[in-house]
Design an enzyme around this catalytic site. Sequence first.
Site, PDB file in Angstrom:
ATOM      1  CE  LYS A 239      -3.421  -2.655  -0.221  1.00 49.69           C
ATOM      2  NZ  LYS A 239      -4.197  -3.380   0.756  1.00 49.69           N
TER       3      LYS A 239
HETATM    4  C1  PLP Z   1      -5.237  -4.452   1.040  1.00 49.22           C
HETATM    5  C2  PLP Z   1      -6.692  -4.357   0.998  1.00 49.22           C
HETATM    6  C3  PLP Z   1      -7.506  -4.684   2.094  1.00 49.22           C
HETATM    7  C4  PLP Z   1      -7.012  -5.395   3.317  1.00 49.22           C
HETATM    8  O1  PLP Z   1      -5.970  -4.851   3.953  1.00 49.22           O
HETATM    9  P1  PLP Z   1      -4.953  -5.766   4.793  1.00 49.22           P
HETATM   10  O2  PLP Z   1      -4.172  -4.715   5.532  1.00 49.22           O
HETATM   11  O3  PLP Z   1      -4.139  -6.527   3.812  1.00 49.22           O
HETATM   12  O4  PLP Z   1      -5.743  -6.621   5.705  1.00 49.22           O
HETATM   13  C5  PLP Z   1      -8.861  -4.443   2.001  1.00 49.22           C
HETATM   14  N1  PLP Z   1      -9.408  -3.941   0.890  1.00 49.22           N
HETATM   15  C6  PLP Z   1      -8.677  -3.644  -0.187  1.00 49.22           C
HETATM   16  C7  PLP Z   1      -9.356  -3.072  -1.381  1.00 49.22           C
HETATM   17  C8  PLP Z   1      -7.291  -3.857  -0.181  1.00 49.22           C
HETATM   18  O5  PLP Z   1      -6.575  -3.586  -1.269  1.00 49.22           O
END
Ligand code: PLP
Length: 397
Positions: free
Chosen positions: A195
């Site tokens: 992210k």
């Molecule tokens: C990465 C992601 C999540 C979940 O996040 P985590 O920190 O990996 O649990 C939820 N929704 C979307 C659209 C994502 O890309």
Amino acid sequence: MEKPAIEGGKPVRKKFLPYGTQSIDEKEINEVIDSLKSNWITTGPKMRLFEENFKKYIGSKFAVAVNSGTAALHISTSSINIKPGDEVITTPLTFVASANCIVYRGGTPTFADIKKDTYNIDPQEIKKKITPKTKAIIPVHFSGQPCDMDEINEIAEENNLFVIEDAAHAIDAEYKGKKIGNISDLTVFSFHPVKNITTAEGGMVTTNNDELYEKLLMFRTHGISKDAQKRFGKSGGYYYDMQYLGFRYNLSELHASLGIHQLSKLESFQKRRREVVKIYNKELKNIEELSIPFVKKDVKHSWHLYVIQLNLEKLRVDRDHIFKALREENIGVNVHYIPVHYHSYYQKNFGLKKGILPNVEWLYPRLLTIPLFHSMNDDDVYDVINALEKVLKYYKK
Ligand SMILES: *Cc1c(COP(=O)(O)O)cnc(C)c1O
């Protein structure tokens, strides 16, 4: 014509380029060491500072840090009391976490099809999926482009529904001049390493609602009304009361150490992401075998992902072959996402099948994510462009 590596040619680059990755420097490393040497390594002052800074950055009244984006979604659906029999509408074009957080509560996910330009959930399709059982909408800002929030919030108001924005891609995004994280009842962020900023694993929920805030805090730690640190101090008592069946989702000081510094670097990270996007847009817009991302005028895109659409009508091979060919060039392409209703769990448990959501199903075999992260240099960027040109030219009809 130059041969792609998959056909026996030489790859564009020697070293594999991932589609996304973190960058951690000495500041973060020293901050983690500082925590390790202190007498407090679980949730404490650094987590609170991270929350403080985060809500200041977003402009929201509250921010609640947790140990993943998935946990952030789960305490959100818990705080609005999603329960068996309730329906929640979300998009099929997302990571499964956006829908799983409904199922964890015993609720039923309902999928509304996407728009063909932004790939975001279509407000008109949401309207069609509303029933007397519908309790909430979870829009996902796909790749970092905000959904049509005015329309979505209007539908929510008319039908008395909660809105949880899944902003895992959308830190730094804006909708009509308003920062994402400050618009709906609840907004969820993720700090997974791919992210835009990371805490290794981590997430955050922002809200302006006092009542929801109290519930988020409770669900974060076992539904217990007092936080652990107060009980451990000299002046702390032993008594606590468990009021809800909550979880164990608090963020440790080690993770918060990363978050504090990553957040302060977000602006520079985003600046570089936007430079890369500018080069991609300029160099890729004239390649007939693909389309570059469409961006609406009234939004600020946060560019978590750069997703191209392959023009299959102009190619001799399918997306999966292009995918493999680019991987052979050492370009870490990916696909975001396999539609949620294609997964066997969802098909088995919710009677979903292929053929029910025409827009996302048309799009899925054409989707390809190309590398985009803040530590890419110009050589990396041009390697991606050259590999795309080489492979697509070779497989052109
Ligand atoms: C990465 C992601 C999540 C979940 O996040 P985590 O920190 O990996 O649990 C939820 N929704 C979307 C659209 C994502 O890309």
